[in-house]
Scaffold this active site. Structure first.
Site, short mmCIF file in Angstrom:
data_model
loop_
_atom_site.label_atom_id
_atom_site.label_comp_id
_atom_site.label_asym_id
_atom_site.label_seq_id
_atom_site.Cartn_x
_atom_site.Cartn_y
_atom_site.Cartn_z
N GLY A 170 -8.33 10.46 -7.92
CA GLY A 170 -8.02 9.26 -9.59
C GLY A 170 -8.49 8.78 -10.27
O GLY A 170 -9.62 8.95 -10.26
N PHE A 171 -7.91 8.11 -11.15
CA PHE A 171 -9.01 7.53 -12.21
C PHE A 171 -9.78 6.15 -11.75
O PHE A 171 -10.71 6.56 -11.79
CB PHE A 171 -7.15 6.61 -13.17
CG PHE A 171 -8.09 5.25 -14.18
CD1 PHE A 171 -9.03 5.65 -14.97
CD2 PHE A 171 -7.59 4.33 -13.92
CE1 PHE A 171 -9.20 5.03 -15.88
CE2 PHE A 171 -7.40 3.30 -14.62
CZ PHE A 171 -9.21 3.38 -15.90
N ILE A 172 -9.12 5.60 -11.04
CA ILE A 172 -10.56 4.63 -10.51
C ILE A 172 -11.49 5.12 -9.67
O ILE A 172 -12.32 4.77 -9.71
CB ILE A 172 -9.48 3.26 -9.66
CG1 ILE A 172 -9.03 2.27 -10.64
CG2 ILE A 172 -11.03 2.09 -9.31
CD1 ILE A 172 -8.12 1.08 -9.72
N GLY A 199 -4.50 15.62 -5.01
CA GLY A 199 -4.09 16.43 -6.20
C GLY A 199 -4.90 17.13 -7.10
O GLY A 199 -5.82 17.72 -6.05
N LEU A 203 -8.03 4.29 -1.92
CA LEU A 203 -7.44 4.37 -3.23
C LEU A 203 -5.99 4.90 -3.50
O LEU A 203 -5.85 4.87 -4.02
CB LEU A 203 -8.60 4.44 -3.60
CG LEU A 203 -9.84 3.19 -4.74
CD1 LEU A 203 -10.13 2.61 -3.42
CD2 LEU A 203 -10.07 3.80 -6.29
N TYR A 253 6.73 -1.43 -5.21
CA TYR A 253 5.93 -1.47 -5.16
C TYR A 253 4.33 -2.76 -4.96
O TYR A 253 3.82 -2.19 -4.02
CB TYR A 253 4.88 -0.67 -6.38
CG TYR A 253 3.68 -1.14 -6.95
CD1 TYR A 253 2.84 0.88 -6.06
CD2 TYR A 253 2.84 -1.31 -7.32
CE1 TYR A 253 1.86 0.19 -6.04
CE2 TYR A 253 1.72 -1.34 -8.21
CZ TYR A 253 0.70 -0.22 -6.57
OH TYR A 253 -0.59 0.23 -7.15
N LYS A 313 2.32 -2.86 -0.92
CA LYS A 313 1.13 -3.59 -0.94
C LYS A 313 0.62 -4.62 -0.46
O LYS A 313 -0.60 -4.28 0.62
CB LYS A 313 0.21 -3.36 -2.15
CG LYS A 313 0.04 -1.85 -4.11
CD LYS A 313 -0.81 -1.08 -2.46
CE LYS A 313 -1.73 0.05 -3.54
NZ LYS A 313 -2.70 1.14 -3.25
#
Ligand code: UDP
Length: 319
Positions: free
Chosen positions: A10-12, A33, A73, A146, A150
């Site tokens: 993913g992004f991070i 993914g 993550l 969300y 978390k």
């Protein structure tokens, strides 16, 4: 040091992979993914990709057994998911996190759990220190699923910490940079990006006076890497972000100016974009004292500079 990054594609995760490889770690990533964001790392002798999910306990167990440290993550994130598919948000974020902690506990591996500034909800007392209250709305408002998912993950971390597992929690504040989501989806910067590139109006929700602290991913991954590699972070929560506040209207103006696009600004109603199952947060500002002191990340990149490299990246990246 061998590390596992769940959601490493993913992004991070993709930026954290680079950061840890640069620090000579061996990096395993677990990613269900695509691999678009990490394609430049494939073939690196210290980088290994496993195409699977944290929902698969078997694969998690075998991976965690092989590493020294886990960065968790993997999560379902993005407002469109909170209001479109709350089941997936809750299932992956709660049960996936439990799986990671269960495996880490079995082998005694430290876990860095990536949480979010959303856990503070709309607490009006800013800036938020890590032990600030959580102020949320009704469970009828899907947006809060969300934040809640978390926060459950964080509670699980502390429950395992009580049983002796080293854990560290990182709460991210609007992280952005190259490879953020994809155009038109996910977060405000990618939504504005898509509109800018087509010279369409930028859709500012409400009066645009709501603020966020936009944090460059390069700063965020430095802090995250340190949170895992340092021992003095065990049992701690860290706000990860800048404390420089920017309104959404100013962000829109800045992005138009930097990109040189002929886009204009269009004010839209929140319900037009997200329906009724959404509640916006007026301001979101971290107290960053602990991050600066313990994680040693004190000079954060100015927003304008970060926007320049992000806009440049999206311009050159085939979507
Ligand atoms: N927003 C906006 N226009 C859009 C989408 C979002 O003005 O087309 C606003 C949204 O109302 C919020 C801010 O941008 O105040 C940041 O939204 P984002 O989805 O990036 O995530 P958040 O920080 O709210 O989790």
């Amino acid at each position: 040091m061998k590390v596992l990054i769940t959601g490493g594609g993913g992004f991070i995760g993709s930026h954290l992979s680079e950061e840890l490889l640069a620090r000579d770690c061996e990096v395993f990533i677990l990613e269900p993914g695509g691999t678009k964001k990490i394609r430049h790392l494939i073939g690196h002798p210290k980088f290994r990709v496993v195409h699977d999910s944290v929902m698969d306990m078997g694969i998690l167990d075998s991976l965690v057994a092989q590493v020294d440290l886990v960065y968790h993550l993997a999560a379902v994130v993005g407002v469109e998911h909170y209001v479109g598919d709350p089941y997936q948000v809750l299932n992956v974020n709660v049960n996936g996190t439990q799986n990671v902690l269960k495996a880490a506990f079995k082998y005694g591996r430290k876990v860095v759990f990536s949480s979010t500034s959303e856990v503070y909800g709309r607490n009006p007392n800013l800036p938020w220190k890590e032990d600030a209250d959580r102020v949320l709305g009704s469970t009828r408002i899907d947006r809060w699923c969300y934040s809640t998912s978390k926060a459950v993950g964080e509670h699980f971390c502390f429950a395992y910490s009580k049983m002796g597992l080293p854990i560290t929690i990182t709460r991210y504040f609007n992280i952005f940079g190259p490879r953020l989501d994809k155009l038109d989806a996910g977060r405000i910067i990618t939504i504005f990006m898509g509109q800018l590139l087509r010279n369409e109006p930028l859709t500012v929700i409400g009066d645009g006076r709501q603020t966020r602290c936009f944090t460059h991913v390069a700063d965020a991954v430095k802090a995250t890497a340190n949170a895992g590699l340092q021992d003095d972070t065990n049992g701690e929560i860290f706000n990860i972000g800048t404390d420089v506040e920017t309104s959404i209207l100013d962000l829109a103006k800045m992005m138009i100016e930097i990109s040189g696009s002929s886009s204009e600004i269009k004010f839209v109603k929140q319900e037009e974009v997200y329906g009724d199952s959404y509640e916006d947060i007026g301001r979101r500002v971290p107290d960053t004292t602990r991050m600066k002191k313990l994680l040693g990340v004190s000079e954060l990149s100015p927003l304008e500079e970060g926007l320049r490299d992000t806009i440049e990246w999206f311009r050159n990246e085939p979507q």
